[in-house]
Design an enzyme around this catalytic site. Structure first.
Site, mmCIF file in Angstrom:
data_model
loop_
_atom_site.group_PDB
_atom_site.id
_atom_site.type_symbol
_atom_site.label_atom_id
_atom_site.label_comp_id
_atom_site.label_asym_id
_atom_site.label_seq_id
_atom_site.Cartn_x
_atom_site.Cartn_y
_atom_site.Cartn_z
ATOM 1 N N LYS A 270 80.392 26.543 26.538
ATOM 2 C CA LYS A 270 81.280 25.924 25.563
ATOM 3 C C LYS A 270 82.018 24.745 26.192
ATOM 4 O O LYS A 270 82.202 24.715 27.408
ATOM 5 C CB LYS A 270 82.332 26.939 25.089
ATOM 6 C CG LYS A 270 81.809 28.034 24.188
ATOM 7 C CD LYS A 270 82.932 28.966 23.764
ATOM 8 C CE LYS A 270 82.424 30.079 22.868
ATOM 9 N NZ LYS A 270 81.939 29.639 21.555
ATOM 10 N N ARG A 344 76.380 39.048 18.337
ATOM 11 C CA ARG A 344 75.358 39.778 17.579
ATOM 12 C C ARG A 344 74.430 40.564 18.516
ATOM 13 O O ARG A 344 73.874 41.579 18.129
ATOM 14 C CB ARG A 344 74.580 38.779 16.700
ATOM 15 C CG ARG A 344 73.838 37.730 17.472
ATOM 16 C CD ARG A 344 73.461 36.509 16.628
ATOM 17 N NE ARG A 344 74.610 35.610 16.409
ATOM 18 C CZ ARG A 344 74.558 34.477 15.715
ATOM 19 N NH1 ARG A 344 73.423 34.100 15.153
ATOM 20 N NH2 ARG A 344 75.624 33.721 15.573
#
Ligand code: BES
Ligand code: MN
Length: 486
Positions: A270, A344
């Site tokens: 990020k 996920r």
């Protein structure tokens, strides 16, 4: 905080012994039912332009004549709704903040019923007003804080008000726990720490808590969860906590909380700006902890299982790489195209693990996608389920708890983008509809039970001046769990 009710008819309000009296009122004129001492101050303030019946406006009076309480605050609500009441209690308490009042009595200044929901709303507003993060900054604000709130009501209302206060106090304590955990920096709040906290919560509330270690996860075949954790020196943990309030034969509700204690993005790293906020990527886990706490305190007749897969997402020599293919516990293979989409990847194995409980319903909660923040902003959490009846139950819990939730679509057509040439599925699709893609990914692991997914990326945290965890959606989840008691 101490929450009470007190029966007080109009003529008894002047004698209420509290440090401050907070009167919430709405409408266009001073209500005829109001105590004359308060009414006369209010009329004068209105005439002088010092008060208006406009949401957010407050009036402060020190040593009000004719009242036993040393302080009077009048707060205007937008309308007669509980939501407006809660917000006005918040404004009123903000007015008292930093002052000497420790005990506040709250009065609904318009004739009308004081309900269970009012009581719960008052506790939530008060808990919000007093919360202060101190764990790694003990010097923060040591001024005397509000310690007690009394809700004034009529005799026929007392029972339901007391019920609302009890539920509200439990939810407030749960939300506070969630906030503390999510605010705690990543170097303090590690997967190991969360495991210890689960054990502590279990001891305090008589819950069964088990913390599975890496070797257990290997035996279970949680290849997807383990893959995410492999880039970090912090060992992964899988927390299983159970509240047994009903017969063993009764199918449990299962809550699954995403517990990424820090999300760097991994090799798909990020940008640095605001990366610190990714310590709250365990906000789902924190809210499941908080809900468990609230439920354990309220002791409903139902069974609840909480599952928390927790690890760090770090780059490094051992970390997963874009293009890696892993095998989940379900046997389905996953091509990891982006290592930042890893929530996920840990949830899917927890969702497969949930099957063994033969659950009545499974709800997972996760700070899953930036796309959900783009879609819904910071007010509504995103609800994803293909089950209309379950959606209705969740939305009803949302309304009852004043914890906003908005249903998002989950049509089969959205599954298309998860196709991969190298595995049963990819972990990401294109940018468009990213929150739905993530939910569709999870859906592939939930065929065996009723299931809903809640994306709290936009609601579990506030940036800017009020930076920090919100404690959401503990109220929503607690109401939902309680609603399942039948
Ligand atoms: N923790 C983030 C989601 C998130 C983003 C929460 C912003 C709160 C605020 C999640 O792990 C993530 O990185 N998701 C990616 C997925 C993408 C790579 C498909 C995202 O949303 O950018
Ligand atoms: Mn991520």
């Amino acid at each position: 905080m101490d929450f009470r009710h007190q029966i007080a008819s109009t003529d008894a309000v002047a004698g209420v012994a509290a440090d401050a009296l907070l009167v919430v009122t709405h409408g266009e004129a001073v209500d005829a039912s109001l105590d004359p001492a308060i009414a006369s101050v209010l009329k004068d303030a209105l005439a002088q332009g010092d008060f208006q019946f406009k949401a957010g406006r407050t009036l402060y009076v020190h040593r009000p004549a004719g009242l036993k309480a040393a302080r009077l605050v009048v707060a205007a609500a937008a309308n007669a709704s509980v939501k407006a009441f809660k917000s006005a209690v918040g404004s009123g308490l903000a007015q008292l903040k930093g002052g000497g009042a420790k005990h506040v009595a709250v009065l609904i200044g318009n004739a009308g019923e004081v309900t269970e929901q009012h009581a719960e709303a008052a506790t939530a507003a008060a808990a919000d007003a007093v919360y202060q993060y101190r764990r790694t900054k003990p010097s923060a604000n040591s001024a005397p804080a509000l310690a007690k709130l009394t809700l004034l009501c009529g005799k026929p209302e007392a029972r339901s008000v007391q019920r609302g206060l009890l539920r509200g106090a439990a939810v407030a304590a749960g939300a506070e726990l969630a906030r503390e955990l999510a605010n705690l920096p990543g170097n303090h709040c590690t997967p190991t720490y969360l495991g210890e906290q689960a054990k502590k919560l279990g001891k305090g509330h008589g819950l069964k808590v088990e913390v599975l270690e890496r070797k257990d996860l290997e035996k279970l075949g949680m290849g997807s969860f383990l893959a995410v954790s492999q880039g970090s020196v912090q060992p992964p943990k899988f927390i299983v906590a159970r509240y047994d309030g009903a017969a063993r034969s009764q199918a449990p509700i299962v809550l699954v909380g995403k517990g990424i204690t820090f999300d760097t993005g991994g090799i798909s790293i990020k940008p640095s700006a605001e990366m610190d906020e990714m310590k709250y990527d365990m906000g789902g886990a924190a809210s499941v902890f908080g809900t468990l706490r609230a439920v354990a305190e309220l002791k409903p007749k139902l069974n609840l299982v909480c599952l928390i897969p927790t690890c760090e997402n770090m780059p490094g020599g051992r970390a997963i790489k874009p293009g890696d293919v892993v095998t989940s516990m379900s046997g389905q293979t996953i091509e990891i195209l982006n290592t930042d989409a890893k929530g996920r990847l840990i949830l899917c194995d927890a969702l497969t693990y949930a099957e063994r409980f033969k659950p009545a319903v499974v709800v997972d909660v996760a700070t899953l996608t930036g796309a959900c923040v783009i879609a819904l902003g910071h007010h509504n959490s995103g609800l994803f389920t293909a089950d209309d009846a379950l959606a209705d139950e969740m939305l009803a819990a949302s309304r009852a708890s004043l914890d906003p939730l908005w249903r998002m679509p989950l049509d089969d057509e959205y599954d298309e983008v998860l196709k991969s040439k190298f595995a049963d599925m990819a972990n990401v699709g294109p940018r468009a509809g990213g929150a739905i893609t993530a939910a569709m990914f999870l859906k592939r692991f939930t065929g065996k039970y009723r299931w809903a997914h809640v994306d709290i990326a936009g609601t579990a945290w506030k940036s800017g001046a009020a930076k920090g965890a919100t404690g959401r959606p503990v109220a929503l989840l607690t109401h939902f769990v309680l609603s399942q008691a039948g």
